[in-house]
Design a protein around this motif. Structure first.
Motif, PDB file in Angstrom:
ATOM      1  N   GLY A  72      -8.521   1.308  -5.922  1.00 43.58           N
ATOM      2  CA  GLY A  72      -7.179   1.063  -5.385  1.00 43.58           C
ATOM      3  C   GLY A  72      -6.982  -0.350  -4.858  1.00 43.58           C
ATOM      4  O   GLY A  72      -5.863  -0.750  -4.547  1.00 43.58           O
ATOM      5  N   ARG A  83       1.045   3.969  -2.929  1.00 40.46           N
ATOM      6  CA  ARG A  83       0.773   5.383  -2.623  1.00 40.46           C
ATOM      7  C   ARG A  83       1.891   6.265  -3.167  1.00 40.46           C
ATOM      8  O   ARG A  83       1.661   7.344  -3.694  1.00 40.46           O
ATOM      9  CB  ARG A  83       0.687   5.583  -1.106  1.00 40.46           C
ATOM     10  N   ARG A 115     -11.165   4.428  -3.525  1.00 38.46           N
ATOM     11  CA  ARG A 115     -10.645   3.343  -2.695  1.00 38.46           C
ATOM     12  C   ARG A 115     -10.886   1.979  -3.336  1.00 38.46           C
ATOM     13  O   ARG A 115     -10.026   1.096  -3.286  1.00 38.46           O
ATOM     14  CB  ARG A 115     -11.317   3.370  -1.318  1.00 38.46           C
ATOM     15  N   THR A 167       0.843  -1.203   0.000  1.00 34.42           N
ATOM     16  CA  THR A 167       0.000   0.000   0.000  1.00 34.42           C
ATOM     17  C   THR A 167       0.881   1.257   0.000  1.00 34.42           C
ATOM     18  O   THR A 167       0.635   2.209  -0.757  1.00 34.42           O
ATOM     19  CB  THR A 167      -0.924   0.005   1.234  1.00 34.42           C
ATOM     20  N   ASP A 190      -4.493   6.538  -5.065  1.00 34.07           N
ATOM     21  CA  ASP A 190      -5.326   7.220  -4.080  1.00 34.07           C
ATOM     22  C   ASP A 190      -5.994   6.181  -3.188  1.00 34.07           C
ATOM     23  O   ASP A 190      -6.856   5.426  -3.633  1.00 34.07           O
ATOM     24  CB  ASP A 190      -6.391   8.053  -4.797  1.00 34.07           C
ATOM     25  N   THR A 191      -5.563   6.111  -1.926  1.00 31.66           N
ATOM     26  CA  THR A 191      -6.167   5.152  -0.990  1.00 31.66           C
ATOM     27  C   THR A 191      -6.933   5.848   0.120  1.00 31.66           C
ATOM     28  O   THR A 191      -7.392   5.223   1.059  1.00 31.66           O
ATOM     29  CB  THR A 191      -5.080   4.258  -0.343  1.00 31.66           C
ATOM     30  N   GLU A 192      -7.056   7.144   0.031  1.00 30.87           N
ATOM     31  CA  GLU A 192      -7.733   7.879   1.108  1.00 30.87           C
ATOM     32  C   GLU A 192      -8.838   8.790   0.582  1.00 30.87           C
ATOM     33  O   GLU A 192      -9.385   9.598   1.326  1.00 30.87           O
ATOM     34  CB  GLU A 192      -6.703   8.718   1.885  1.00 30.87           C
ATOM     35  N   ILE A 238     -15.136   6.615  -1.869  1.00 31.35           N
ATOM     36  CA  ILE A 238     -15.304   5.162  -1.929  1.00 31.35           C
ATOM     37  C   ILE A 238     -14.882   4.627  -3.297  1.00 31.35           C
ATOM     38  O   ILE A 238     -14.231   3.584  -3.397  1.00 31.35           O
ATOM     39  CB  ILE A 238     -16.775   4.793  -1.633  1.00 31.35           C
TER      40      ILE A 238
END
Lengths: 268, 226
Positions: free
Chosen positions: B156, B140, B153, B136, B145-147, B150
């Motif tokens: 991701g 990143r 995410r 992860t 984009d992991t934040e 929805i």
């Protein structure tokens, strides 16, 4: 004694052999260094000498390979660890995955071999002590640094007390003090009559511990001889191998028009 | 009406909460149970409360949907069983180290290979979590984009799950070689470095739990826990 004659190995599905026409002997108490660029066959050589190729990874082996006079191909896999110990360059994949502490991790191999409990404890403690990592005994092996894991992996081999040791870049993740500890351990093992084949990019370590050095290129032996001669050979650089610092310094002296004998005098 | 709830809850209290209190892991146990049972529990309650086919006693209506008391009771029964199962699993993982499990299984005559599989599966979870965290972070650093929302995410997930699984599979051969090089396939018994503590109280508790199984089955058959 490990003896290899007319020895070739081809990985499953490969178009050409990874090792071709090898002939060499690894005598008791002898330390042989192996150098070469990436993809020259060093790791494959380690896998074959430890009996893992072709048994585990597949492929085709031709030629003769004997361990202490016995045909290595006729030996069963579980008979090999007591004869040939092997260490890989990535210590994380060498962890058993079931040991909660470093002590249990190092004891895993000899415990598998059925070594009596008192001897098992003595061997494990001795292996940890020889690499100066007794203080890690209670730590979780999965939570150690890469360098610490590498020392634990080497201690795990030592605890098996094999007659022959094959190490693939054992100091890849070690700092100079860790590398020196491995050098000490190798010298001690060789002194006990254990034969050692060590693949290394750190030629300074080989200059210190190896009796002979073999250089591989494209799966073939292209240089072989006393460590001092091979490590000082000008052709080594063309094979993608950095000579030891002593050799580089001597060459720098010569290039600067200085007498390299002054180096020896300074050292004395 | 609540008989199907009482049984699992009594079981949870006796076989999970009391041992967890003795082992002082009640708080992490409750956290794990909530994490494991809550997502399924919510969907079970919503679906059965609103769509239970045999529901007669109406609690409330939302447009065309009717919530029934029978649906609620059935949902609570299922949730109680979920809590019992997740509680037992969580207690096991919180109180049993991989080494304890391996050695105890081998001590009881289980083949080392089977004991290893059971033990390694316990160890695999944190290793996979660590690997996922590392991947992860790497993704990143490459701009994944992991934040965000929805949608972002969800997009991701594939670049993270793919390398986690492929990396784990790629390690299998190396791990196999490392184990073979350490005598793992040697036939016969291994030397056990130590024996896990097993007090009289623990043995009594285990036997009581074993005896409780036919007792619960008999009680259920007799209609006492219906």
């Amino acid at each position: 004694m490990l003896t290899v004659q007319g020895f070739s190995y081809r990985h499953a599905g490969a178009t050409r052999p990874s090792l071709m026409d090898l002939d060499f002997v690894l005598g008791d108490g002898e330390v042989v260094g192996v150098v070469g660029a990436n993809d020259s066959g060093k790791t494959t050589l380690c896998l074959v000498l430890a009996g893992l190729a072709p048994r585990i990874v597949g492929g085709t082996l031709t030629g003769r390979f004997s361990i202490d006079g016995a045909d290595a191909q006729a030996l069963r896999m579980h008979e090999l660890p007591a004869l040939v110990g092997i260490g890989f360059d990535d210590p994380a994949t060498q962890l058993s995955g079931v040991a909660a502490t470093v002590f249990e991790e190092v004891a895993f191999g000899p415990a598998n071999m059925g070594v009596p409990r008192d001897e098992l404890i003595a061997r494990t403690a001795g292996a940890l002590e020889s690499l100066a990592i007794s203080h890690l005994a209670e730590r979780d092996p999965a939570r150690l640094s890469g360098g610490q894991q590498q020392l634990v992996a080497i201690a795990s081999i030592l605890a098996l007390r094999p007659r022959h040791v094959v190490l693939d870049e054992p100091t890849a993740q070690l700092d100079p003090s860790g590398t020196a500890l491995v050098g000490d351990a190798l010298e001690r093992l060789a002194g006990q009559g254990v034969s050692i084949l060590v693949v290394e990019h750190k030629t300074d370590l080989l200059a210190r511990v190896a009796n002979r050095v073999v250089a591989l290129d494209g799966g073939r032996v292209v240089l072989e001889g006393p460590a001092r001669d091979v490590l000082g050979d000008a052709a080594l650089v063309d094979l993608g191998v950095a000579p030891p610092s002593e050799v580089r310094l001597r060459r720098a002296f010569v290039a600067a028009g200085l007498d390299p004998a002054r180096l020896e005098a300074a050292r004395a | 009406m609540l008989g199907g709830i009482v049984g699992p809850l009594v079981l949870v209290a006796a076989a999970v909460l009391v041992p967890a209190a003795i082992a002082r892991v009640v708080r992490p146990l409750l956290r794990a149970v909530v994490l494991l049972a809550l997502p399924i529990g919510i969907s079970v309650v919503v679906i059965n409360l609103l769509f239970f086919p045999a529901g007669q006693q109406v609690l409330f209506r939302i447009g065309p949907v009717t919530a029934t008391a029978e649906g609620l009771v059935f949902a609570l029964e299922v949730v109680a069983r979920l809590v019992a199962i997740s509680g037992a699993i969580s207690l096991f993982y919180l109180t049993t180290t991989a080494g304890d499990l391996t050695i105890d299984l081998e001590r009881r005559g289980v083949a080392p290979r089977l004991a290893f599989v059971a033990s390694a599966s316990v160890q695999t979870v944190p290793a996979m979590v660590d690997r996922a965290a590392a991947i992860t972070a790497a993704q990143r650093a490459r701009g994944l984009d992991t934040e965000g929302g929805i949608g972002a995410r969800l997009r991701g997930i594939v670049p993270i799950v793919g390398p986690v699984i492929l990396g784990a599979l790629g390690e299998v051969e190396k791990r196999t070689m490392a184990l073979e090089a350490r005598g793992f396939s040697r036939p016969g018994r291994r030397t056990l470095l130590w024996h896990p503590a097993d007090s009289s109280a623990q043995r009594v508790a285990r036997w009581l739990m074993v005896l409780a199984i036919p007792a619960f089955i008999a009680a259920r058959a007799a209609g006492w826990l219906a």
